[in-house]
Each structure stands twice: as structure tokens, then as C-alpha cells.
Scaffold this active site. Sequence first.
Site, short mmCIF file in Angstrom:
data_model
loop_
_atom_site.label_atom_id
_atom_site.label_comp_id
_atom_site.label_asym_id
_atom_site.label_seq_id
_atom_site.Cartn_x
_atom_site.Cartn_y
_atom_site.Cartn_z
N THR A 138 -85.58 59.56 -104.31
CA THR A 138 -86.04 60.94 -104.41
C THR A 138 -86.87 61.15 -105.68
O THR A 138 -87.65 62.11 -105.76
CB THR A 138 -84.86 61.92 -104.36
OG1 THR A 138 -83.86 61.52 -105.30
CG2 THR A 138 -84.25 61.93 -102.97
N ARG B 190 -78.91 64.30 -103.85
CA ARG B 190 -78.89 63.56 -102.58
C ARG B 190 -77.70 63.97 -101.72
O ARG B 190 -77.75 63.89 -100.49
CB ARG B 190 -78.89 62.05 -102.83
CG ARG B 190 -79.16 61.25 -101.55
CD ARG B 190 -79.30 59.76 -101.82
NE ARG B 190 -80.65 59.35 -102.13
CZ ARG B 190 -81.50 58.83 -101.23
NH1 ARG B 190 -81.14 58.73 -99.96
NH2 ARG B 190 -82.70 58.46 -101.59
N PHE C 180 -73.45 47.37 -106.02
CA PHE C 180 -73.13 48.60 -105.30
C PHE C 180 -73.55 49.87 -106.06
O PHE C 180 -73.03 50.94 -105.79
CB PHE C 180 -71.64 48.68 -104.97
CG PHE C 180 -71.10 47.44 -104.33
CD1 PHE C 180 -71.57 47.01 -103.10
CD2 PHE C 180 -70.13 46.68 -104.96
CE1 PHE C 180 -71.09 45.85 -102.51
CE2 PHE C 180 -69.64 45.52 -104.38
CZ PHE C 180 -70.11 45.10 -103.15
N GLU D 283 -77.47 51.01 -97.54
CA GLU D 283 -76.61 52.19 -97.67
C GLU D 283 -76.24 52.86 -96.35
O GLU D 283 -75.10 53.30 -96.20
CB GLU D 283 -77.30 53.21 -98.57
CG GLU D 283 -77.44 52.75 -100.00
CD GLU D 283 -78.28 53.71 -100.84
OE1 GLU D 283 -77.91 53.98 -101.98
OE2 GLU D 283 -79.32 54.19 -100.33
N GLU E 204 -76.56 49.70 -111.98
CA GLU E 204 -77.91 50.27 -112.07
C GLU E 204 -78.16 50.79 -113.48
O GLU E 204 -79.17 50.47 -114.10
CB GLU E 204 -78.09 51.38 -111.04
CG GLU E 204 -79.49 51.97 -111.07
CD GLU E 204 -79.75 52.96 -109.95
OE1 GLU E 204 -80.72 53.74 -110.06
OE2 GLU E 204 -78.99 52.98 -108.97
N ARG F 38 -73.30 53.04 -103.83
CA ARG F 38 -73.86 52.86 -102.50
C ARG F 38 -73.88 54.17 -101.69
O ARG F 38 -72.84 54.74 -101.37
CB ARG F 38 -73.04 51.81 -101.76
CG ARG F 38 -73.68 51.24 -100.52
CD ARG F 38 -72.81 50.11 -99.98
NE ARG F 38 -73.52 49.27 -99.02
CZ ARG F 38 -73.03 48.12 -98.55
NH1 ARG F 38 -71.85 47.68 -98.96
NH2 ARG F 38 -73.72 47.40 -97.69
N ALA G 11 -81.11 52.50 -103.55
CA ALA G 11 -81.66 53.40 -102.54
C ALA G 11 -82.06 52.68 -101.26
O ALA G 11 -82.94 53.13 -100.52
CB ALA G 11 -82.86 54.18 -103.10
#
Length: 777
Positions: free
Chosen positions: A457, A323, A241, A728, A245, A355, A526
Site C-alpha cells: 500500500t 491493511r 513471516f 499471504e 522485515e 504474514r 506483501a
Amino acid sequence: MKDLNTTAEIKGAAHQDLKHDSAIKQVQGRADYTDDIAEPAGTLHAYLGVSTVAHANIRGMDLSRVRAAPGVVDVLTADDIPGVNDVSPTGKHDEPVFPTEKVEFHGQPLFAVIAESRDAARRAAELADVDYEVLPHALDAISARDAGMPMVTDPLKLERGDVAAGLAEAPHRLQGRVTVGGQDHMYLEGHIAFALPGEDDDVVVHCSTQHPSEAQHMVSHVLGVPSNAVVVNVRRMGGGFGGKESQMNLFCAVAALGAKKLNRPVKIRPDRDQDMTATGKRHDFVIDYDLGFDGEGRIQAVDSQFAARCGYSSDLSGPVTDRALFHADNAYFYPHVRLTSCPQKTNTVSNTAFRGFGGPQGVVAAERMIEEIAYALGKDPLEVRKANFYGEIGDGRTLTPYHQEVEDNVIGRIVEELEESADYQARRAEIIAENAKGGIIRRGIALTPVKFGISFTATWYNQAGALIHIYNDGSIHLNHGGTEMGQGLNTKVAQVVAEAFQVDFDRIKITKTTTEKVPNTSATAASSGSDLNGMAALDACEQIKTRLIKFAAESRGVAESAVSFGPSHIRIGEEVVEFAAFIREAYMARVHLSAAGFYKTPKIHWDRAAGKGRPFYYYAYGASCSEVAIDTLTGEYRVERTDILHDVGRSLNPVLDKGQVEGAFIQGMGWLTTEELWWDDAGRLRTHAPSTYKIPLASDRPRSFNVKLADWSENREMTIKRSKAVGEPPFMLGISVLEALSMAVASVADYRECPRLETPATPERVLMAVERLKAGV
């Protein structure tokens, strides 16, 4: 060769319902995770020793009792790091493995104990004597900003039009603030890393990360060796989730550091309490807005500021808060708009990816503004939503705050179909009539949309690689740069390969993600896992197919146009050859049966300084309609019914995509209703275990739960098989529950006032809102 049945269909091709490739193994407990890897003789175990204060100078650290504890082999500190003492994912060098001078949050790792057993390491870690010079601390974004603490990264501003004039000229204007809470990832499998030392500089790290290449680079930096000396392997994760990362970097570095120093395998696996206190979460936001609108509820101008609790280091807070602004419009056109981020440093754990990556917080702000307008004008919020939807190309209502045109807008059709299938209007009228009777139980209903941009992005992350081998018996080996965390990525990519070669799914072997096979991978995040890795795998397939077609044509003396792949066979002119037999032929003729595929997303570009560009390749859309009932005496509530219609383009695997929509909705609902993070005045996270942190239970799901994919949709962009991302976007469908709760609360004051519920809207907050409206405060 004999003729084969050319009308047969392959089993498990793209667009078919197919169970997750690990589903049966997971249910039976046979699926291997990092902690299931057999431990070689001599394996040691690490555990973190952490700070007991939120902010302090370290005057001294006596670890003699730690070292003398039973079973302890060594204690690692910053002095043991041969390379760089930093695991910051953005290269800002503000996230040390172990701090040397200052503690910046309660629970910050200070050292690691290496012992013969995990229990011995865990017990010893509690014995450190640290001398602190305690400093003042700030725990939330607003108090940190007021105290003059710096931002952790540069803010972003998105602007279009004349905001001041738009606000001044609007017939109606209001200001408000919405507080949006954070969220713990609460994956089933916590963080874990298992490092095995090799010869020279080599080390192999098995771990549970969404970003193997980043973990590889972080380990290499900490050890002071080149990246080619470090191999990171990920077979599967028990959930991620976004929490795996960047947060796995620390654990990988500690395990590798211990393994190389002691030349013995080292595993680190924190318990749930330490996992929750030492790793980052979803950013909570405080969002202020100034809003101008007309009598029809159409927005004229928006000026909004987004302050976020980022924690002590930058981590991924820059792109996350960016974002949030990218999605502060949700599905709505703002003629004049200014959006500004404030990524605020705080004395808390460094918040990270989750997420939606900031997008959900932006969408909540958009929906709150719609809700404010509806209550101010006495309108149905859905009517206001429709009045503000993005339009069609050429009507002047398609430009986002970041100057990207919305070219693929289907939100109107999605909402129209859901409104009809959920019988929204009749149910809303019935609910209003029932609430008018003044009972203790009040009901609410809301239908909310989602428009979500797909792509990283950070443009350079929009690339992927894959490696495919066909062995001479016709079996296929698939490896790609994405990671499997339960979402079915491996299954989908294998379906793409199966369709490309026209073979059954069972012919394909899906192997672990490893930096040895596919280098420089992007994070599986993403919502881009299938988009990127599916296309990279398809590229590898096409390379091999081109060679096979050329060989087939030359060997039979026919044109290449006369060669085609059919279900489990190759047709060469009038001859049909079984796939495995043909592959054997190709091998004997020395045809290369391996290929490395690559893909990069086209069209995207982004100028952050100017706040303009096309950061997203396309948009995914969806809508949900939820009905709730609240008890006005206790604030308790339940979700009676939810209907969802979601756009996944031409689905690669409808049953898996539907499961993703269902799971995302529940997780989003949990974020907005029950999952509350709470720090005490000393800066200690008190919601640090399942006993104190409430995720939704099976009994919390809507009593009637109807989920449908928009089967008419097909991505207009050249994505993998015309599908759309599904990881997402459906998370934000849970906002319909929050909006329905708001309507139920508003009923106690005859819907005259927006309740302005803060999130998570726990029963306590719902009750306080009811009492506040009753009192007219």
C-alpha cells in the site's frame, strides 16, 4: 554447427514442478545460514541487557558489574552511538537503539554487552543495576485508550455511502465485538547479525532480514556514515513471516556499532526467550461493529472500529492497521460502510509485520459479521456468504470501501467448485443430524472464502531490481533484490530466467541477496516477491536477449525475426547453435552479456487522506472447508478434514505453491486456535518460549487434508507469467477452522445464538463458550 534436437524441453522452466533449490541441502544440514559463516579470529559476541519493568523513568544505570564480568570487552550504550539513536522503519524517530530517559516495555533493550563468548555476554547482561522511577502502564489497546494514551500513528477512515441512513433503514440490526489475538512469528532461525569492520567507514553485515536495504540504511544512520559504506548480505533465512522485515534493524545496528568501535567482528544472536520478548508480533485487535442487514442476510450497512495493540513505537503499525481496513470486506460488498482504525500505543513490545500484514484481522471481522447474520436469521453461514459476494462489473456491487473496483472476481466459481468437491451440503446435513442426538462430541463444518489484495500500500515499495550475468562458458549468474526465507522465491525467479533463455535450470547460479549488487530493494513482503523480482529478472533477460538476437542476425546476415531461442540452443535462420557455443561467439564479438533489470507495478495509486484509490494491482482468491469435532466436557478438539481450493493464477511452480498454501493454512489455524500471547500484570510476556507458546504440531494437522490449486485460473493482469501471489492469501484459509468450531459450540444451544468465540479459540475458550451457551448467559 551440427543440428540439435529442437523438440527437447528445458528442465526447470516456469510453470513446472521443481523442488526448492536448497531443499536437499536443508534436509542434509548443508545449507548455510548466518550462524554457519566461519568466524574470523578475534570475533566477539554481543548480548542485550533489557528492562525489568514495563514503564519507568531511568534515574540511573550502573553498569560497573557488567563491565567487570569475566570475558567482557565493552558495553555499548546510547553514548556510543556516533549517528542517530533510532531504528524506526518509518522515520518517526520513536524507536531508539538504546533509550536514555524512559523505559516503555518490559524487556526493552537498554545496552549491549560485547564479550569474548556469547555465554559470557549473556551472563554479564544480567548484572546491571538500574534505578527506575516506575510509572503506570497500559498493556492492551482498550485500557491504553481509556487511559488517554496517544495513538502511535494517524488513524485511517474508509467510507462510502450513507452509513447512518443504511443502518437506520435496515430491517435487522445488531452490534458486537470480536477480539482477535496476536501471534509470535516462531521462525526456526531467530534474529542474528554478524558484522565485519572494513577500512574507513566500511562495514559488512551478514544477517537474517527480509529487508536488506532498510537494514543498510538503519546501520548507516546509527553509525553516521553514508549508505554506500554499509553492505548487507542475506543468503537465506530460516523463516521470516514478517518478523524479520523491520525487527532486524536493532540487531544489525548493535553488531555494526560494536564492530566499528572495537575494530573486530561482532555477532549477536539472542536466545529464543529474548528473541520473543524483545521483538514485535502480530497486532491483536479489538473490533467493534454495528451491522444492518435484510431478511435474506444481505448486508446493508457496516460501521466498524478497529483498535489495535501496537506497542510502544510506531514501527509498521500504520500500514498494518490500514491493511486491516482494506480487508475488512473480505469477499463481500457493503453498500454503505465506514471503517476506522485506532492504532493504540501500549507499554508492550512494538508489534510489527506478520504474514497478511493486518489483512487477516480484517477478514476475521468480516467473517464474524457473516456468522452473526446467519445465527440471527437461522441460515447456513455459507448461504449468507454467497448472498453478499462481490458481483460483476456493471451490477453495482463491485466497489470496495476504498473505492477500487473488483474487476477480476472469481470467488463465486472457487466456492462453487469447493462446495461440490468437499461435499459440503451433505456433510453439513449429516453433522446437524448427529449433533441433534445430544452426544458429548459435537461437530462443526464451515466453508469460508478469501479475497486478498496484492501490492504494497506504500506505492514506492512496488519496485524491484535484478542483475544477470552470462559468463563466456554459457553459465548464468542471477541476483535480485528479494530474499529467500524458505518460500522458494529464488527457485521461481531462476525458473523465469531459465525459460527466458531456454536453458536448463541447473545452468543458473542463484547468489545471495546483497546491497552491493541490487540497491534500494523493497522488503520481501506483501506477497510480492515473485511478482516484483521475477519481472525485474525477466527485464534483464530481455535486454541481453535483444543484444544476442541483433548479433546473431548481423553475424549470419539474416533478419532478426529469423533468430529464436529454443531448448539449449539458438536458431539463426536454418542454423542451430548450441547455447554455450553461441555465448562464446558473442563474447568474442564483444557483446555485452550483463544487464540490470527493473520493474515497477503499474496502475496502482493511493490517496490515504481521501481514503480512495487503487492500492492493489489485483486480487488473489481462495476458499477452505473444514470439519472439526469438539469434546464438550473439556473443550478439546481436532480438525477432522480440510479441503482447499486456491487461486494462484498460472502457477510458476505448482508444487511449491501448493506447499505455501498448506503451510499458510496451518499457520493461520495455529493463530486462531492455539497460539496465545499472555502478559502478566507487571507487563512481562509469559509466553516467551516453545514451552509456553503452542504452535501447531504435526498431530494437529487435519486428519484428511486435500489441497488443490485452481488450474483454470490465469491472472488477467500482466504479472510474471500470469501468476498470482501465494505467500499471504492462503493464511486466511485457517478461518474455516474457527468458524467450524463456532458451529460445533453453537450446537449445544440448537444454533440459536452466535457463540462469539474470541481468538485464539483455545480449548479453554471453547469450553467456556459451551458452558455459557448451556447456561443461556
